[in-house]
Design a protein around this motif. Structure first.
Motif, mmCIF file in Angstrom:
data_model
loop_
_atom_site.group_PDB
_atom_site.id
_atom_site.type_symbol
_atom_site.label_atom_id
_atom_site.label_comp_id
_atom_site.label_asym_id
_atom_site.label_seq_id
_atom_site.Cartn_x
_atom_site.Cartn_y
_atom_site.Cartn_z
ATOM 1 N N LEU A 155 0.829 -1.205 0.000
ATOM 2 C CA LEU A 155 0.000 0.000 0.000
ATOM 3 C C LEU A 155 0.862 1.253 0.000
ATOM 4 C CD1 LEU A 155 -2.801 1.275 0.260
ATOM 5 C CD2 LEU A 155 -2.524 1.177 2.723
ATOM 6 N N VAL A 156 2.026 1.172 0.673
ATOM 7 C CA VAL A 156 2.866 2.355 0.830
ATOM 8 C C VAL A 156 3.441 2.810 -0.509
ATOM 9 C CG1 VAL A 156 4.884 3.238 2.035
ATOM 10 C CG2 VAL A 156 3.371 1.664 3.174
ATOM 11 N N ILE A 157 3.666 1.862 -1.428
ATOM 12 C CA ILE A 157 4.250 2.253 -2.711
ATOM 13 C C ILE A 157 3.286 1.994 -3.865
ATOM 14 C CG2 ILE A 157 6.640 1.955 -2.000
ATOM 15 C CD1 ILE A 157 6.510 -0.722 -3.623
ATOM 16 N N LEU A 158 1.978 1.969 -3.549
ATOM 17 C CA LEU A 158 0.992 1.631 -4.577
ATOM 18 C C LEU A 158 1.044 2.557 -5.806
ATOM 19 C CD1 LEU A 158 -1.210 -0.401 -5.102
ATOM 20 C CD2 LEU A 158 -2.831 1.099 -3.983
ATOM 21 N N PRO A 159 1.051 3.889 -5.642
ATOM 22 C CA PRO A 159 1.065 4.748 -6.849
ATOM 23 C C PRO A 159 2.318 4.529 -7.684
ATOM 24 C CG PRO A 159 0.649 6.047 -4.875
ATOM 25 C CD PRO A 159 1.027 4.685 -4.424
ATOM 26 N N GLN A 160 3.449 4.330 -7.027
ATOM 27 C CA GLN A 160 4.685 4.120 -7.776
ATOM 28 C C GLN A 160 4.630 2.817 -8.569
ATOM 29 O OE1 GLN A 160 4.597 5.226 -4.559
ATOM 30 N NE2 GLN A 160 6.503 6.179 -3.962
ATOM 31 N N MET A 161 4.058 1.762 -7.923
ATOM 32 C CA MET A 161 3.981 0.476 -8.613
ATOM 33 C C MET A 161 3.128 0.579 -9.861
ATOM 34 S SD MET A 161 3.903 -2.770 -6.143
ATOM 35 C CE MET A 161 2.662 -2.295 -4.982
ATOM 36 N N GLU A 162 2.008 1.329 -9.746
ATOM 37 C CA GLU A 162 1.133 1.445 -10.914
ATOM 38 C C GLU A 162 1.825 2.187 -12.046
ATOM 39 O OE1 GLU A 162 -2.359 2.923 -9.130
ATOM 40 O OE2 GLU A 162 -2.979 0.930 -8.510
ATOM 41 N N LEU A 163 2.549 3.245 -11.684
ATOM 42 C CA LEU A 163 3.293 3.975 -12.722
ATOM 43 C C LEU A 163 4.315 3.064 -13.394
ATOM 44 C CD1 LEU A 163 4.048 7.499 -11.253
ATOM 45 C CD2 LEU A 163 2.531 6.916 -13.113
ATOM 46 N N LEU A 164 5.008 2.263 -12.579
ATOM 47 C CA LEU A 164 6.035 1.372 -13.120
ATOM 48 C C LEU A 164 5.424 0.374 -14.088
ATOM 49 C CD1 LEU A 164 9.001 0.512 -12.953
ATOM 50 C CD2 LEU A 164 8.334 -1.098 -11.192
ATOM 51 N N LEU A 165 4.274 -0.181 -13.684
ATOM 52 C CA LEU A 165 3.581 -1.153 -14.526
ATOM 53 C C LEU A 165 3.263 -0.544 -15.891
ATOM 54 C CD1 LEU A 165 2.802 -3.917 -13.427
ATOM 55 C CD2 LEU A 165 0.449 -3.130 -13.306
ATOM 56 N N PHE A 166 2.719 0.667 -15.864
ATOM 57 C CA PHE A 166 2.334 1.299 -17.123
ATOM 58 C C PHE A 166 3.563 1.718 -17.931
ATOM 59 C CE2 PHE A 166 -1.834 1.349 -15.364
ATOM 60 C CZ PHE A 166 -2.650 1.311 -16.479
ATOM 61 N N ALA A 167 4.627 2.162 -17.247
ATOM 62 C CA ALA A 167 5.833 2.568 -17.974
ATOM 63 C C ALA A 167 6.408 1.378 -18.723
ATOM 64 C CB ALA A 167 6.856 3.149 -16.996
ATOM 65 N N LEU A 168 6.472 0.215 -18.044
ATOM 66 C CA LEU A 168 6.988 -0.987 -18.714
ATOM 67 C C LEU A 168 6.021 -1.426 -19.800
ATOM 68 C CD1 LEU A 168 8.293 -2.928 -15.597
ATOM 69 C CD2 LEU A 168 9.608 -1.630 -17.253
ATOM 70 N N GLY A 169 4.708 -1.282 -19.509
ATOM 71 C CA GLY A 169 3.706 -1.620 -20.514
ATOM 72 C C GLY A 169 3.888 -0.811 -21.782
ATOM 73 N N ILE A 170 4.191 0.478 -21.632
ATOM 74 C CA ILE A 170 4.383 1.336 -22.804
ATOM 75 C C ILE A 170 5.561 0.840 -23.632
ATOM 76 C CG2 ILE A 170 5.124 3.639 -23.511
ATOM 77 C CD1 ILE A 170 3.464 4.711 -21.177
ATOM 78 N N LEU A 171 6.643 0.444 -22.945
ATOM 79 C CA LEU A 171 7.833 -0.011 -23.672
ATOM 80 C C LEU A 171 7.510 -1.220 -24.546
ATOM 81 C CD1 LEU A 171 10.706 0.371 -21.066
ATOM 82 C CD2 LEU A 171 10.232 1.765 -23.060
ATOM 83 N N ILE A 172 6.631 -2.105 -24.053
ATOM 84 C CA ILE A 172 6.266 -3.291 -24.845
ATOM 85 C C ILE A 172 5.251 -2.929 -25.920
ATOM 86 C CG2 ILE A 172 5.188 -5.570 -24.704
ATOM 87 C CD1 ILE A 172 6.237 -5.623 -21.770
ATOM 88 N N PHE A 173 4.220 -2.186 -25.498
ATOM 89 C CA PHE A 173 3.132 -1.774 -26.370
ATOM 90 C C PHE A 173 3.655 -1.012 -27.587
ATOM 91 C CE2 PHE A 173 -0.546 1.249 -26.950
ATOM 92 C CZ PHE A 173 -1.427 0.289 -27.398
ATOM 93 N N ASP A 174 4.747 -0.262 -27.372
ATOM 94 C CA ASP A 174 5.331 0.569 -28.420
ATOM 95 C C ASP A 174 5.689 -0.260 -29.651
ATOM 96 O OD1 ASP A 174 6.330 3.042 -29.380
ATOM 97 O OD2 ASP A 174 8.357 2.333 -28.977
ATOM 98 N N PHE A 175 6.121 -1.515 -29.442
ATOM 99 C CA PHE A 175 6.526 -2.351 -30.573
ATOM 100 C C PHE A 175 5.352 -2.726 -31.468
ATOM 101 C CE2 PHE A 175 10.172 -3.330 -27.804
ATOM 102 C CZ PHE A 175 11.156 -2.962 -28.695
ATOM 103 N N LEU A 176 4.149 -2.749 -30.881
ATOM 104 C CA LEU A 176 2.985 -3.192 -31.637
ATOM 105 C C LEU A 176 2.410 -2.094 -32.517
ATOM 106 C CD1 LEU A 176 1.199 -5.049 -28.699
ATOM 107 C CD2 LEU A 176 2.807 -5.982 -30.359
#
Lengths: 506, 100
Positions: A18-39
């Motif tokens: 819970l303490v790092i929840l916002p950061q984790m969500e940002l990280l998830l989406f940042a990595l998601g963008i890196l993968i999504f970008d290839f498509l």
């Protein structure tokens, strides 16, 4: 007994997670963008921006969940409310919640402003948006860390993303050069800061800032009653302060700012100017209050000296600038001077004033940069003052927005900039620093001169051949949001002041 | 065990050498190397203190700084390559498009 394999995960999200929840969500989406970008096809790359915006929204939801929990903890507990995780190294408190809100708002605005700009620069890439989110994660840790290691890593996560983003226009020589200067000076200052951290660890045998603050408090008391000069602590303070002054671009550590602002892609100039400065102030405040708080009477002279130097140099150097981005860089140096004066006052009004100033500064500065971004056309860079000539005839809306943001930056009522300065002056007078208050107020005169030079260019000069600026809808949304906050925080400051007080509330 | 003072003087000397290198050298790659020297001075401090206190946090911090130094070198060299492609130089004196 009920047991499922999900329990450990659920428990995690009620504890450390819970303490790092916002950061984790940002990280998830940042990595998601890196993968999504290839498509994505070349012309669909703008979808990365949409994904980044969703990431910011998800992170804001996580932040809201933290807020609800924090309120709950605050209501149910005796003593100071705590929501601490990871063995006493990350905290969620009002201070973090308010700062994280500013970071998310700034990130969202910068994403909106980047889409058309990157299309024109032909650099519409997923990495850009991923880096934006990565740096936002770093900033959040700078505001929520209460351990030297976490603070240092947060700072570096932010700084390394920024080096890459400043140099993002690979074919542009000015961008290369700005990135190079930012990297060299930034890495140097990080080294100095880390040296200070190692000395702090050395005097206290702990990396937790509350414990360090305790031990430094005892040492300070011992040294002052016995008349000893505690050189090790002084060296630690000087190195840490130098590193932080560099990050907020206070004189005499400001040389990088005008070059970086001018060379970087304009949305990134806005992001450096707002988010990076605000995050560094969050870290500076944490360190000054929790680590060096007891010896405030000794270091207040250093801070007021740096504040006055920033006001002087920032305001005077801005007078002769011909480039809008450089002008805004010097203007932001002078704003840093005002914020540091709140730290000199060292009372509740001062701290609330700092918070209010940072909120107002974030929105009005992004607004001013947004107008420069709107000026960018194919074949026109649009960041020189002369490019603004006759903006009123070409685009009345942009000219009016520019006028309001300039009024706010100069500190004229009824705008956010005025209320922000008002709080700082009030704090200075309450804490018996009338001379500083008068000096700070006098610097509004040169500020008025150079901000109005911009307005004169836009309103009174004859237009050149440049085409009328064309605003995309994303840019219109960003400009509308910044305009709203700039005016609302000036006309009806109460909710914003309450927000600022919440950061330092019990 | 050696007294802590020796380590402190060694790290301070290394720090000063690095700082002087950053200020006086004109070649960007040498400047980056000087910055690594500063970070190594920090590491010596941290590990020496950690050993004296018998506390592991300092060593963990040193490990993180090593990782950070590596990341900084990667980003730094990337920027230097981008710069070199456009300008064919790595000397600070020739970075004059923006007023330094």
């Amino acid at each position: 007994m009920h047991f499922s394999f999900l329990d450990p995960i659920l428990n995690y999200f009620n504890g450390d997670g819970l303490v790092i929840l916002p950061q984790m969500e940002l990280l998830l989406f940042a990595l998601g963008i890196l993968i999504f970008d290839f498509l994505l096809e070349k012309r669909e790359k703008y979808l990365n921006a949409a994904l980044a915006l969703i990431g910011v929204a998800a992170s804001a939801l996580g932040l809201y969940r933290q807020f609800v929990n924090y309120q709950h903890v605050r209501a149910s507990q005796v003593g100071p409310p705590v929501l601490i995780g990871f063995h006493n190294s990350v905290i969620v408190d009002g201070f973090f919640l308010v700062f994280a809100m500013i970071f998310l708002a700034a990130t969202a605005l910068v994403i909106l402003l980047s889409i058309r700009y990157l299309n024109i620069e032909k650099e519409q890439e997923g990495e850009y948006y991923a880096l934006l989110l990565f740096s936002c994660i770093g900033m959040m840790f700078m505001a929520s860390g209460i351990d030297l290691i976490v603070l240092f890593l947060g700072l570096e996560t932010m700084a390394l993303s920024f080096y890459a983003m400043v140099g993002f226009l690979r074919r542009e020589k000015r961008s290369n050069e700005a990135a190079m200067k930012y990297l060299l000076l930034g890495a140097f200052s990080t080294g100095i800061l880390a040296y200070g951290f190692s000395l702090l660890y050395g005097v206290s045998s702990s990396t937790n800032i509350a414990e360090i603050g305790n031990i430094l408090g005892h040492r300070f008391e011992y040294a002052s009653t016995h008349g000893i000069t505690d050189w090790l602590v002084i060296l630690a303070f000087v190195t840490v302060a130098a590193g932080m002054f560099f990050k907020v671009a206070a004189v005499p550590f400001h040389q990088w700012a005008p070059d970086v602002y001018e060379g970087a892609p304009t949305p990134i100039s806005a992001y450096v100017s707002v988010a990076s400065t605000t995050a560094s102030f969050a870290m500076l405040l944490r360190l000054m209050i929790n680590v060096f708080g007891d010896s405030q009477t000794t270091w207040v002279y250093i801070i007021s000296g740096v504040a006055i130097a920033s006001l002087t140099w920032g305001n005077l150097a801005a007078l002769t600038q011909t480039n809008m981005k450089r002008l805004l860089a010097y203007s932001s140096i002078s704003h840093v001077g005002y914020v540091l004066l709140g730290l000199v006052a060292w009372n509740e009004t001062g701290l609330v004033g700092i918070m209010y100033y940072l909120i107002a500064y974030a929105f009005m500065t992004i607004g001013a940069f947004a107008v420069v971004i709107v000026m960018r056309q194919r074949g026109l860079i649009g960041d020189e003052l002369d490019d603004l000539d006759g903006l009123y005839q070409r685009s009345p809306a942009a000219a009016l927005l520019l006028l309001i943001f300039m009024l706010s930056l100069a500190g004229i009522p009824p705008t956010a900039g005025f209320m922000a300065k008002y709080f700082i002056f009030q704090a200075l007078i309450e804490s018996h620093h009338p001379v500083l208050a008068v000096i700070a107020a006098l610097y509004i005169v040169p500020a008025l001169y150079y901000y109005f030079r911009v307005v004169v260019h836009a309103w009174m000069k004859k237009p050149g051949e440049a085409p009328a600026p064309h605003m995309s809808s994303a840019e219109a949304v960003a400009l509308g949001a910044t305009l709203f906050v700039t005016l609302a925080a000036g006309l009806y400051p109460e909710p914003f002041a309450r927000l600022a007080r919440y950061a330092f509330g019990p | 065990m050696m007294p802590i003072g020796y380590y402190l003087f060694l790290s301070m000397a290394l720090f000063l050498i690095g700082a002087i290198g950053v200020i006086t050298r004109r070649n960007v790659i040498v400047v980056l190397m000087s910055i690594e020297l500063i970070l190594n001075a920090v590491n010596i401090n941290l590990v020496a203190f950690s050993r004296i206190f018998g506390d592991v946090a300092g060593q963990v911090f040193a490990l993180f700084i090593i990782a950070d130094a590596a990341a900084e070198a990667v980003v730094g060299l990337g920027i230097i390559i981008a710069f070199f492609r456009n300008r064919e130089t790595v000397l600070e004196d020739e970075m004059d498009l923006l007023k330094w």
